[in-house]
Structure formats: structure tokens, C-alpha cells
Scaffold this motif. Structure first.
Motif, short mmCIF file in Angstrom:
data_model
loop_
_atom_site.label_atom_id
_atom_site.label_comp_id
_atom_site.label_asym_id
_atom_site.label_seq_id
_atom_site.Cartn_x
_atom_site.Cartn_y
_atom_site.Cartn_z
N ALA A 1 0.86 -1.20 0.00
CA ALA A 1 0.00 0.00 0.00
C ALA A 1 0.88 1.23 0.00
O ALA A 1 1.96 1.24 0.56
N GLU A 2 0.40 2.29 -0.62
CA GLU A 2 1.21 3.48 -0.79
C GLU A 2 1.22 4.32 0.49
O GLU A 2 0.22 4.48 1.15
N ASP A 3 2.39 4.82 0.82
CA ASP A 3 2.56 5.75 1.93
C ASP A 3 3.46 6.85 1.45
O ASP A 3 4.61 6.60 1.12
N ASP A 4 2.92 8.07 1.40
CA ASP A 4 3.75 9.18 1.00
C ASP A 4 4.86 9.39 2.03
O ASP A 4 4.63 9.25 3.23
N MET A 5 6.05 9.72 1.55
CA MET A 5 7.17 9.92 2.47
C MET A 5 8.17 10.86 1.84
O MET A 5 8.19 11.06 0.62
N GLN A 6 9.00 11.41 2.69
CA GLN A 6 10.07 12.27 2.24
C GLN A 6 11.34 11.45 2.03
O GLN A 6 11.43 10.29 2.43
N ILE A 7 12.33 12.08 1.42
CA ILE A 7 13.53 11.36 1.06
C ILE A 7 14.28 10.81 2.27
O ILE A 7 14.87 9.73 2.22
N SER A 8 14.24 11.55 3.40
CA SER A 8 14.94 11.08 4.59
C SER A 8 14.31 9.80 5.12
O SER A 8 15.02 8.87 5.56
N GLU A 9 12.99 9.72 5.06
CA GLU A 9 12.31 8.50 5.51
C GLU A 9 12.59 7.35 4.56
O GLU A 9 12.80 6.21 4.98
N LEU A 10 12.59 7.64 3.27
CA LEU A 10 12.93 6.60 2.29
C LEU A 10 14.31 6.04 2.56
O LEU A 10 14.52 4.82 2.58
#
Length: 334
Positions: A11-20
């Protein structure tokens, strides 16, 4: 489920680059690099910020795993594209298999280049040592054909107990007489009318070349040249006792071994195994000295391509050929 035309396994979860980066186990800098290669293409929010989902975590984790086995990120495109088409595994596509083959070819080339470079350095070391240093005061050369007193005796640690009855591996190795030797074919014809002797040794001393530090303190290390001399002096007796061939085997280069054969006038050839292929195949004992892996002293009696008897440990080495000769006479060929 897809996201922006790319794959998504969760499932999709929007995230920022640091979280990725944190979830994929890499640095933010690494993610930026993957983006520059076109391997990771984030979506853009209305404010222009990058937006990442679980499919990007999967892609970055795959790139990291590929790098760990030698596939550089710059060559990971076929694998990421394979995932992007819906495959569960990144190497299920023909282009991925081709990338694997290219990686293996690159490693083979690197190994060959490093091996040639090492051999060149070893030859230059040997040549430099033999030239000597004219400005230095002369010192008497070490006598490698005689054993010093007080050498420690090796103990039987059971490292050769498994050898009798084992078949020699089909390894083809170079010998000092210019030919190659197939170990699996040693030991006479199928009728069993002859035996071969293969004695393994750590390394031989050489005029002008220092032995590793603490060499004489290593049980069973000293005495390779004296062992070779004993096999030389009893070579005819061994042949009379039913031996069709005698070989010495070590991890030294063939050029290094050839100098020993010429200097000691050995009537038999030496086999070179710098990659320790025989040790790995037969689980032979080895040790480290001077930063190098070396063979422990051990002798194999080979008949019809199999190990009939193993001598281990060996002490003293300067009379070992006589020990082998005694065993042969006590165990004559049927």
C-alpha cells in the motif's frame, strides 16, 4: 497497485527522502545518486516537493542488494526495469540475466589482472633479492639444506584423518617441467600397478630471500629444502618400490619453484597451487605466516587417483622420504 506509472508491491505511503533512505538502509546522498541515474523517479506534490512511496523503498533496497554482490548502481537499470514491469524478482527478465553474465565477466577480468600483477610483483621481488645490495657488508648465505637444532615438533591435530580413501579432485595444475598435471589421473594405470607420491610443503628458502619472521618457531615449518633433498637422494629407491612419479606441491609460483628444482638438481617436478585449490577441495591443513596462507607439511600416497595413505604430521622433514620408502616396502603392491 501502481503509482505514477511505476510498480508498487505494498500500500502506498507518501514519504520524504529522509524517511525513504532510513527505511531502505541507505543515505540520502545515495538516494540522490540513484535519482541521477534514473533508477528512482519520485512523484511531485503540488508544492513541488518530491514524494516517495513503498515502490521506491523496494527499488532502493534492490539497488543496495545488487551492489553487495558486485552489480554497481550504474548497471542496475535492467533489474529495476524488471520490477517496474510487475515481476516479483528483479532477475526474472532476460536483460537481468545478461547483466549477471556481464558482472561475472568483469570479475573474471579483474581476477586475471590482479593475478598477473601479483605474479609480476613476485618475480620482481625474487629478481631484486637475488641481485643483492652491493653497498651492504657481505653476510654468509643461509644454509637451507641443513636443519637447525631445537626445532619444535608438530603434533597430530587430526587434520589429515579424513584423507585415506578420498579421490583426488580433477584439478589441472602447472608443473615446473612445463606440463600440466591432472591430479585425478595420478597413481598409475587402472590395474593399480604403481603409486604416486605428492608431498605438500609450506615454502622453500632461497638465497637472498628472508624467510617469514618467526619461521623456525612454527612447528613443522622449517625444512622444505631438506625434505626435497631427501626425496632427490632416494628417488631411485622410491621408483624401485613401485612409485611411478614424485611431485612436490606448494602455493609458491612455478618460477619460484623452478629455481629450487634447478638449484637442488631435483629429478622430479614441483606443482604450483597459488590459489590453494587442492587444500580447499580436500580440506587440507594450512596456516598463515608472513601474511600468506601456506600448506602444512603433508605427504599423500596416491593409487588409482585416490589417497591410499597420508603422512601427517611430518618430522623431521630431512628423513621423510626414507619414512615413505619404509612404508612402501611394508605395504607392497599386490
Amino acid at each position: 497497485m501502481t503509482r505514477g506509472g511505476r510498480f508498487s508491491l505494498w500500500a502506498e505511503d507518501d514519504m520524504q527522502i529522509s524517511e525513504l533512505a532510513e527505511r531502505a538502509g541507505v543515505t540520502v546522498k545515495a538516494v540522490r545518486y540513484y535519482e541521477s541515474l534514473g533508477l528512482v523517479v519520485p512523484d511531485r506534490l503540488s508544492n513541488g516537493y518530491r514524494d516517495y512511496g513503498d515502490e521506491h523503498v523496494r527499488a532502493v533496497a534492490e539497488i543496495r542488494e545488487l551492489a553487495a554482490v558486485g552489480i554497481a548502481p550504474s548497471k542496475a537499470t535492467p533489474f529495476i526495469e524488471c520490477l517496474g514491469t510487475g515481476h516479483i524478482h528483479s532477475d526474472e527478465c532476460p536483460a537481468s540475466l545478461a547483466a549477471y553474465r556481464d558482472g561475472i565477466a568483469d570479475l573474471d577480468h579483474a581476477i586475471a589482472t590482479l593475478t598477473a600483477r601479483r605474479d609480476l610483483l613476485a618475480r620482481r621481488l625474487d629478481e631484486s633479492a637475488l641481485r643483492g645490495f652491493p653497498d651492504a657488508p657481505p653476510t654468509p648465505p643461509a644454509d637451507f639444506t641443513a636443519l637447525p637444532s631445537g626445532l619444535p615438533r608438530p603434533v597430530d591435530d587430526g587434520a589429515a584423518d579424513h584423507l585415506p580413501g578420498m579421490a583426488l579432485p580433477p584439478l589441472v595444475l602447472p608443473a615446473t617441467d612445463g606440463r600440466t598435471v591432472d591430479l585425478s589421473r595420478l597413481g598409475g594405470p587402472a590395474s593399480g600397478s604403481a603409486r604416486s607420491i605428492v608431498y605438500l610443503y609450506p615454502l622453500t628458502g632461497r638465497p637472498g630471500v628472508d624467510l617469514p619472521d618467526g619461521w623456525d618457531a612454527i612447528p613443522g615449518a622449517r625444512g622444505c629444502s631438506t625434505e626435497a633433498c631427501d626425496f632427490r637422494d632416494h628417488f631411485d629407491d622410491l621408483r624401485t618400490a613401485g612409485v611411478d612419479a614424485v611431485f612436490g606441491l606448494s602455493s609458491q609460483t612455478r618460477d619460484y619453484q623452478r629455481e629450487l628444482v634447478d638449484r637442488l638438481q631435483l629429478p622430479f617436478a614441483m606443482i604450483s597451487d597459488p590459489q590453494h585449490r587442492v587444500a580447499d577441495a580436500l580440506r587440507l591443513p594450512t596456516f598463515i605466516a608472513g601474511g600468506e596462507r601456506l600448506y602444512s607439511r603433508l605427504t599423500l600416497v596416491v593409487r588409482d587417483g585416490a589417497i591410499e595413505h597420508a603422512f601427517y604430521p611430518i618430522f623431521p622433514p630431512n628423513t621423510h622420504a626414507q619414512q615413505v620408502l619404509t612404508w612402501l616396502r611394508e605395504n607392497p603392491l599386490a
